[in-house]
Motif scaffolding. Structure first.
Motif, PDB file in Angstrom:
ATOM      1  N   GLN A 131     -37.236  29.339  53.414  1.00  0.00           N
ATOM      2  CA  GLN A 131     -38.264  29.466  54.547  1.00  0.00           C
ATOM      3  C   GLN A 131     -39.376  29.646  54.025  1.00  0.00           C
ATOM      4  N   LEU A 132     -39.676  29.542  52.805  1.00  0.00           N
ATOM      5  CA  LEU A 132     -41.110  29.418  51.968  1.00  0.00           C
ATOM      6  C   LEU A 132     -41.556  27.965  51.787  1.00  0.00           C
TER       7      LEU A 132
ATOM      8  N   GLN B  84     -39.283  43.241  39.021  1.00  0.00           N
ATOM      9  CA  GLN B  84     -38.238  42.651  38.121  1.00  0.00           C
ATOM     10  C   GLN B  84     -38.269  43.179  36.932  1.00  0.00           C
TER      11      GLN B  84
ATOM     12  N   GLN C 212     -43.142  31.756  36.343  1.00  0.00           N
ATOM     13  CA  GLN C 212     -43.604  32.572  37.368  1.00  0.00           C
ATOM     14  C   GLN C 212     -44.536  32.102  38.360  1.00  0.00           C
TER      15      GLN C 212
ATOM     16  N   PRO D 286     -42.783  30.328  42.213  1.00  0.00           N
ATOM     17  CA  PRO D 286     -43.032  31.826  42.456  1.00  0.00           C
ATOM     18  C   PRO D 286     -41.809  32.266  43.483  1.00  0.00           C
ATOM     19  N   LYS D 287     -41.601  33.368  42.821  1.00  0.00           N
ATOM     20  CA  LYS D 287     -40.375  34.094  43.811  1.00  0.00           C
ATOM     21  C   LYS D 287     -40.810  34.752  44.986  1.00  0.00           C
ATOM     22  N   THR D 288     -40.039  35.326  45.878  1.00  0.00           N
ATOM     23  CA  THR D 288     -40.535  35.990  46.932  1.00  0.00           C
ATOM     24  C   THR D 288     -40.721  37.529  46.917  1.00  0.00           C
ATOM     25  N   VAL D 289     -40.272  37.996  45.658  1.00  0.00           N
ATOM     26  CA  VAL D 289     -40.291  39.307  45.359  1.00  0.00           C
ATOM     27  C   VAL D 289     -41.397  39.356  44.239  1.00  0.00           C
ATOM     28  N   PHE D 290     -42.207  40.554  44.307  1.00  0.00           N
ATOM     29  CA  PHE D 290     -43.232  40.867  43.305  1.00  0.00           C
ATOM     30  C   PHE D 290     -42.589  40.727  41.905  1.00  0.00           C
ATOM     31  N   ILE D 291     -43.512  40.138  41.186  1.00  0.00           N
ATOM     32  CA  ILE D 291     -43.036  39.938  39.674  1.00  0.00           C
ATOM     33  C   ILE D 291     -42.917  41.492  38.951  1.00  0.00           C
TER      34      ILE D 291
ATOM     35  N   THR E 135     -37.863  39.763  50.758  1.00  0.00           N
ATOM     36  CA  THR E 135     -37.963  39.944  52.194  1.00  0.00           C
ATOM     37  C   THR E 135     -37.670  38.719  53.050  1.00  0.00           C
ATOM     38  N   PHE E 136     -37.493  37.609  52.552  1.00  0.00           N
ATOM     39  CA  PHE E 136     -36.957  36.568  53.158  1.00  0.00           C
ATOM     40  C   PHE E 136     -36.594  35.325  52.389  1.00  0.00           C
TER      41      PHE E 136
END
Lengths: 221, 274
Positions: free
Chosen positions: A217-218, A149, A137, A141-146, A212-213
């Motif tokens: 894009q990150l 999930q 994690q 890192p993902k774009t959603v808060f851990i 969110t995106f």
């Protein structure tokens, strides 16, 4: 003590019920946890029946294989939540190692201290799997808060359970026939067991947050 | 070893309670750390994305503004130069011409022809400013040499260029973009640097074309370029940036270690250009 034990056993029904509420949207890892809960319910039921009928041999046999079955379920769970092939391989190697260690008491006579070490290794493996998940994690890192999930809450449940029961499992085989320790064991185990089931319940009802995106894009490169 | 030895009931009670508490504390600490760290990373990424969007917005605005300025310049040229010239021709070639004597008629036709020639030249100049004919017909090297020849003609600054390996031309649109970047760099140098010379060199490797411009005046470093580019005033630098980005190239502004001159290097990948 009995009441607390009963509450702990009944707490298994809460995540099972919540799982059915959102059964269509459950992920594969949640199905593994659910099957593990079903297995635990059956196991607990068998233990209660065995104790009530004073058949200690059966209850001991069930409890003896408990760590191994637990680890097998965890193997399937972690192979679903981890995505790095190396980490999946580590999980496989650890599970096989532990399976071999579990067979050890059946082949040779071992001391209670060694038995405690085997149990501790089991806990350490689970802690290692949790650390691998957290490491992934952080690394990717993902774009959603851990915490949005479901796998996170399941792992928090497993981590809390493993960390909380580490010492009681360690002394379980060393300290025998001690009423103080037995009471201590029941209290700690039951409380941690309830907390774990509550955390599993959160995992089953949580709705994953939409990204969110998009990931491309990150790129920080 | 203490844990293994602690088989006394009281000791075990303490060890189990404190051990369990410690382990839970560690686990919770780890979870909290992961959650906060991940939040921090996500917020950082969001901030980066916002900054990228803002920069893109500024680039887009600069591009639109530059297009508008170009259109206004063409409109002004057409209105102020071509318009009056054609109106004058119309005056010469009015219907009263047939009632006039042959000499006056010939004079009027001659004047009209002269003005039409001027108009043609004017429109040609306008067309050349949109895309230099030397660039179109003979390539980047000739266009740069042509530009430098005109600069040398002014006598105030000496400009020279040396293309070491430019046998195969790039696509016209890419050459035009590179030429516009060079034009902007040269214009900036003439306007702001107070330098006495500009020297441009071109080199090639298997993968890249390198165009480097030296001058001995006051110039920019990479940090200054990036800072100025992001200000609303740095229009020309924004255009340079967006053109370089379109070319998938890199631009580097630096001061020579000897502190005697500044250099700007453009690194252009060959593969995508041919």
């Amino acid at each position: 003590m009995e009441l607390l034990e009963t509450i702990a056993r009944l707490s298994l029904l809460l995540p099972s019920f919540l799982f059915f509420l959102r059964i269509k949207s459950q992920k594969r890892e949640n199905w593994v946890i659910f099957l593990f809960l079903v297995f635990t319910i059956i196991q607990q039921f068998a233990v209660v029946v065995a104790i009530k009928s004073h058949n200690d041999h059966i209850s001991d046999l069930i409890l003896e294989f408990n760590p191994l079955t637990y680890l097998v379920f965890l193997y399937f769970f972690f192979t679903n939540v981890l995505f790095s092939p190396i980490n999946k391989r580590i999980v496989l190697i650890c599970t096989i190692t532990f399976a071999l260690l579990q067979i050890l008491p059946l082949t040779i006579k071992i001391t209670s201290t060694l038995y405690s070490i085997i149990t501790t290794i089991n806990t350490l493996f689970i802690l290692l799997f949790c650390l691998l998940y957290f490491f992934e994690q952080i690394r990717f890192p993902k774009t959603v808060f851990i915490y949005t999930q479901s796998s996170f809450w399941s792992i928090v449940g497993l981590l809390v359970f493993s960390a909380g029961t580490f010492f009681i499992f360690w002394y379980n085989t060393i300290v025998k026939h001690s009423e103080i320790f037995e009471n201590q064991y029941i209290v700690i185990h039951a409380l941690i067991f309830i907390i774990r089931n509550v955390l599993f319940s959160i995992a089953f009802i949580i709705k994953p947050e939409k990204q969110t995106f998009s990931d491309n894009q990150l790129s920080l490169t | 070893m203490f844990f293994l030895q602690a088989t006394n009931s009281t000791n075990v009670t303490y060890v189990v309670y404190f051990g369990t508490f410690g382990m839970l504390l560690l686990a919770i600490g780890l979870i909290v750390f992961i959650v906060f760290h991940q939040r921090k990373v996500i917020y950082f990424q969001l901030r980066m994305k916002k900054m990228q969007e803002e920069q893109q917005q500024m680039m887009l605005q600069a591009s639109i503004q530059s297009q508008e300025e170009e259109r206004q310049r063409i409109a002004a040229d057409l209105h102020d130069d071509a318009g009056p010239l054609l109106a004058t021709v119309r005056l010469y070639l009015n219907e009263n011409l047939i009632h006039q004597d042959q000499g006056t008629q010939l004079q009027s036709i001659y004047n009209a022809k002269q003005i039409i020639d001027d108009t043609i030249q004017l429109i040609r100049n306008m067309s050349h400013s949109l895309i230099p004919p030397t660039l179109k017909n003979f390539g980047l090297e000739s266009a740069v040499n042509d530009m430098f020849q005109k600069i040398n003609g002014s006598g105030s600054i000496s400009a020279s260029a040396r293309f070491h390996d430019y046998k195969r031309r790039l696509k016209l649109e890419y050459e035009l973009s590179i030429f516009r970047v060079l034009q902007e760099l040269v214009n900036n140098t003439i306007k702001h640097s107070h330098s006495s010379f500009i020297h441009l060199t071109q080199n090639k490797t298997d993968q890249y074309i390198y165009i480097r411009m030296h001058h001995d005046g006051e110039g920019l470093t990479q940090t200054e370029y990036e800072k100025l580019r992001d200000t609303p005033a740095g229009m020309g630098l924004k255009n340079i940036y967006s053109r370089v980005k379109i070319l998938n190239s890199k631009i580097l502004f630096e001061k020579d270690p000897s502190n005697t001159y500044y250099k700007v290097t453009i690194e252009i990948p060959i593969d995508a250009m041919l």
